[in-house]
Design an enzyme around this catalytic site. Structure first.
Site, short mmCIF file in Angstrom:
data_model
loop_
_atom_site.label_atom_id
_atom_site.label_comp_id
_atom_site.label_asym_id
_atom_site.label_seq_id
_atom_site.Cartn_x
_atom_site.Cartn_y
_atom_site.Cartn_z
N ASP A 32 -10.96 2.60 3.91
CA ASP A 32 -11.31 1.19 3.73
C ASP A 32 -12.81 1.00 3.50
OD1 ASP A 32 -9.31 -0.79 3.75
OD2 ASP A 32 -8.92 -0.49 5.89
N LYS A 69 0.84 -1.21 0.00
CA LYS A 69 0.00 0.00 0.00
C LYS A 69 0.87 1.25 0.00
CE LYS A 69 -3.76 -2.45 2.26
NZ LYS A 69 -4.53 -2.77 3.43
N GLN A 107 -4.63 -1.60 9.51
CA GLN A 107 -4.53 -2.92 8.89
C GLN A 107 -5.15 -3.98 9.81
OE1 GLN A 107 -3.51 -3.49 5.79
NE2 GLN A 107 -3.71 -5.70 5.94
N1 GUN Z 1 -6.64 -6.97 5.93
C1 GUN Z 1 -6.92 -7.70 4.84
N2 GUN Z 1 -7.54 -6.95 3.90
C2 GUN Z 1 -7.63 -5.71 4.41
C3 GUN Z 1 -8.15 -4.49 3.91
O1 GUN Z 1 -8.68 -4.39 2.80
N3 GUN Z 1 -8.05 -3.42 4.76
C4 GUN Z 1 -7.50 -3.51 5.98
N4 GUN Z 1 -7.47 -2.42 6.73
N5 GUN Z 1 -7.01 -4.62 6.47
C5 GUN Z 1 -7.07 -5.72 5.69
#
Ligand code: GUN
Length: 283
Positions: free
Chosen positions: A119, A52, A96
């Site tokens: 998100d 990311k 996350q």
């Molecule tokens: N863990 C796995 N996929 C995601 C996601 O799309 N966003 C976040 N914040 N954590 C994750």
């Protein structure tokens, strides 16, 4: 020969579009900025967060990394989120997941300002999606709709069957397809006669979390198949929820694994972050 939907190419297109938008914002003195919070040392999460941040750098979004030890008290994380909510220079906040066991994920997500929730997990954004109001949409389902649109696949009026009802993929994907005027059926692990339902579908979104579960018997000829699964098979090779080789001759379009839905998630995160920064332009 079915159309193989090229997620890699489409994700790159979106990131390049976001780069242009980021440049425009910078020209107005707005530096798009996302705070990325990682709690603990889960290796998979560290890889995701790294990816990311790399995309942010490519697009021109400043990424602020917060790496907290696994023993961090929930209260401390909530305080950090409160500070970031107040920080005018931060447009997006991403925590996350999964969080360590002693933390309440719902409480943490609820603490993020809905207007910085890139998100799209905050209940306010879920409500906005449900009621057709503009808001942040979870990245993977948003990516699915982009894959369909940019591959020239019509959703309006089509029978869409979503397999899986998770809050991150299945539920929001169903709501988004409905917003696109699809006729949507949501199925899950307790659904009876699943095959009878999937066989009606023009578009199948497989997000069941079961490797190679969807075989040609589940599909109507010419169906479009979006495979959200990502697993390792017996030879340690990546595979999806769909048995790609088995269904290949029967479908009209399909996403590969890897290189289909997965790569779109990060691209849509960039999209959400740019949208968040654009709000500053309007304030
Ligand atoms: N863990 C796995 N996929 C995601 C996601 O799309 N966003 C976040 N914040 N954590 C994750």
């Amino acid at each position: 020969m079915p159309q193989i939907i090229d997620g890699k190419k489409i994700a790159q297109e979106i990131k390049d579009e976001m780069k242009i938008e980021a440049d425009k914002l910078r020209a107005q003195g707005i530096i798009p900025c996302m705070a990325v919070i990682l709690v603990g040392d889960d290796p998979a999460s560290a890889v995701y967060v790294g990816g990311k941040r790399k995309d942010c750098a490519y697009v021109g979004i400043e990424s602020r990394a917060y790496e907290l030890p696994k023993t961090t008290a929930e209260e401390e994380l909530l305080t950090l989120i409160a500070q970031l909510n107040e920080d005018k220079n931060v447009h997006g906040i991403l925590v996350q997941l999964p969080l360590p066991g002693h933390m309440d994920e719902k409480k943490v997500i609820n603490a993020i300002s809905p207007d910085k929730d890139v998100d799209g997990f905050h209940p306010v954004n879920v409500g906005r999606l449900c009621t057709g109001v503009e808001g942040f949409v979870p990245c993977t389902p948003a990516g699915i709709v982009q894959l369909l649109h940019r591959s020239g696949i019509k959703i309006e009026g089509k029978e869409c069957v979503v397999i899986g009802r998770s809050n991150i993929v299945g539920k929001p994907a169903s709501l988004l397809l409905l917003r696109e005027n699809g006729t949507v059926t949501m199925t899950h692990s307790k659904t009876e006669n699943l095959m009878d339902i999937t066989k009606r579908a023009d578009i199948v979104v497989a997000a069941a979390g079961r490797p190679k579960f969807i075989t040609k018997e589940y599909l109507k000829k010419g169906a479009v198949v979006i495979d959200v699964g990502i697993h390792r098979n017996e030879n340690n090779k990546l595979c999806g929820d769909v048995d790609f080789e088995d269904v290949f001759e029967k479908v009209s379009a399909i996403t590969p694994v890897p290189g289909g839905v997965g790569v779109m998630t990060r691209a849509m995160l960039m999209y959400n972050c740019i949208s968040a920064a654009k709000r500053e332009e309007l304030l």
